[in-house]
Motif scaffolding. Structure first.
Motif, short mmCIF file in Angstrom:
data_model
loop_
_atom_site.label_atom_id
_atom_site.label_comp_id
_atom_site.label_asym_id
_atom_site.label_seq_id
_atom_site.Cartn_x
_atom_site.Cartn_y
_atom_site.Cartn_z
N LEU A 44 -0.05 -11.43 -0.17
CA LEU A 44 -0.12 -10.01 -0.52
C LEU A 44 -1.52 -9.65 -1.03
N ARG A 47 -3.51 -8.90 1.99
CA ARG A 47 -3.16 -7.59 2.54
C ARG A 47 -3.81 -6.47 1.70
N THR A 160 -1.46 -4.23 -6.98
CA THR A 160 -0.10 -4.63 -6.66
C THR A 160 0.62 -4.74 -7.99
N ARG A 205 -3.08 4.93 0.07
CA ARG A 205 -2.13 4.05 0.76
C ARG A 205 -1.16 3.44 -0.24
N THR A 206 0.10 3.45 0.12
CA THR A 206 1.11 2.76 -0.68
C THR A 206 2.05 1.99 0.24
N GLU A 207 2.55 0.86 -0.26
CA GLU A 207 3.51 0.06 0.50
C GLU A 207 4.52 -0.53 -0.47
N ARG A 208 5.76 -0.60 -0.04
CA ARG A 208 6.79 -1.27 -0.82
C ARG A 208 6.89 -2.73 -0.39
N HIS A 209 6.98 -3.61 -1.38
CA HIS A 209 7.14 -5.04 -1.10
C HIS A 209 8.22 -5.60 -2.02
N ALA A 264 5.14 -3.12 -5.43
CA ALA A 264 4.43 -2.21 -4.53
C ALA A 264 2.94 -2.50 -4.48
N LEU A 265 2.33 -2.08 -3.40
CA LEU A 265 0.88 -2.13 -3.20
C LEU A 265 0.37 -0.70 -3.19
#
Length: 272
Positions: A44, A47, A160, A205-209, A264-265
């Motif tokens: 991560l 990423r 993160t 930018r956002t991402e769920r992890h 999240a990122l």
């Protein structure tokens, strides 16, 4: 995982920082979490780095750098100069030693300092990274303002972190131990974006992890079961309540499943 400590209302400010620093410089945490002290591990982190627009020989600041895992990965993989800052002198010393051992002493340097008052001049970093730590800072807005201050115009911050809906957390996931474990003072992803925006950092930018959080819970459970047989005295001495741990881990797993807890990122940019 312990009930031997006071609640969060009894410890605040520098006292809370001292508690977190002591916890995350302990060998027990390393035994439970491994080399990367955050969900998703180095995969991560890579990423996250992809979204920071790192340039060769550029300067990066790793806030709450711990034992140096993220900083050393960035220095080695992306050929950048990384400055790490951590509240724990023990972590600073460990990370500096790790940099020397890895042959990265010319590209990674570590100092002891406070995220809410970074010991760096204005506008010198192309990127700031902060992994699984903003959620523990007592004054998140001040830390965000410090991120923005040390960034060059157009620079990016990569985070993160644990996300949570605080008023839905189970009792097992509140209190000082849960805060040190990055849970009880975590915020929804949208609130992190608002905190950064107030500091002049626009989320791009956002991402769920969330699955990374579940994997870490599973990892901690497996290692606790092993250590229960081989190092129970060491865990107890470090304040780990082995009787309470199963309920805490079960509550955390349920909270991830129902969306109360996650990971999240987030990448944000300072106005050029």
């Amino acid at each position: 995982m312990t009930d031997q400590r006071p609640g969060p209302s009894a410890v605040s400010g520098d006292g809370l920082k001292d508690c977190c620093a002591a916890a995350y410089s302990s060998d027990v945490v390393a035994l439970l979490l491994g080399d990367s002290y955050h969900p998703g591990g180095t995969a991560l982190t890579r990423r996250l780095a992809e979204g920071l627009r790192l340039t060769e020989s550029g300067r990066v600041l790793d806030v709450a750098s711990g034992r140096g895992t993220t900083a050393l990965l960035l220095a080695d993989t992306y050929d950048v100069r990384v400055d790490g800052v951590d509240y724990s002198p023990a972590n600073t010393a460990f990370a500096q030693g790790a940099a020397s051992t890895a042959g990265l002493g010319d590209r990674a340097a570590f100092i002891t300092g406070d995220a809410e008052g970074l010991p760096h001049p204005d506008g010198i970093f192309e990127a700031v990274v902060c992994e699984c730590a903003l959620c523990t800072f007592p004054d998140k807005a001040r830390a965000a303002a410090e991120f923005a201050r040390v960034l060059v115009p157009g620079g990016r911050v990569g985070i993160t972190d644990v996300t949570a809906v605080p008023d839905r957390l189970a009792p097992e996931l509140t209190g000082l131990a849960a805060r040190i474990a990055c849970i009880s003072d975590a915020r929804p992803l949208s609130e992190y974006s608002r905190i950064l925006a107030a500091a002049g950092l626009r989320t791009v930018r956002t991402e769920r992890h969330n699955q990374a959080m579940t994997r870490m819970i599973d990892q901690i459970e497996a290692r606790l079961n092993l250590l229960r047989m081989t190092a129970s005295a060491k865990l107890t001495a470090a304040g780990v309540d082995l009787d309470a741990a199963p309920a805490v881990l079960a509550a955390a797993r349920t909270a991830v499943a129902d969306g109360t807890l996650g990971y999240a990122l987030l990448i944000a940019e300072k106005s050029p």
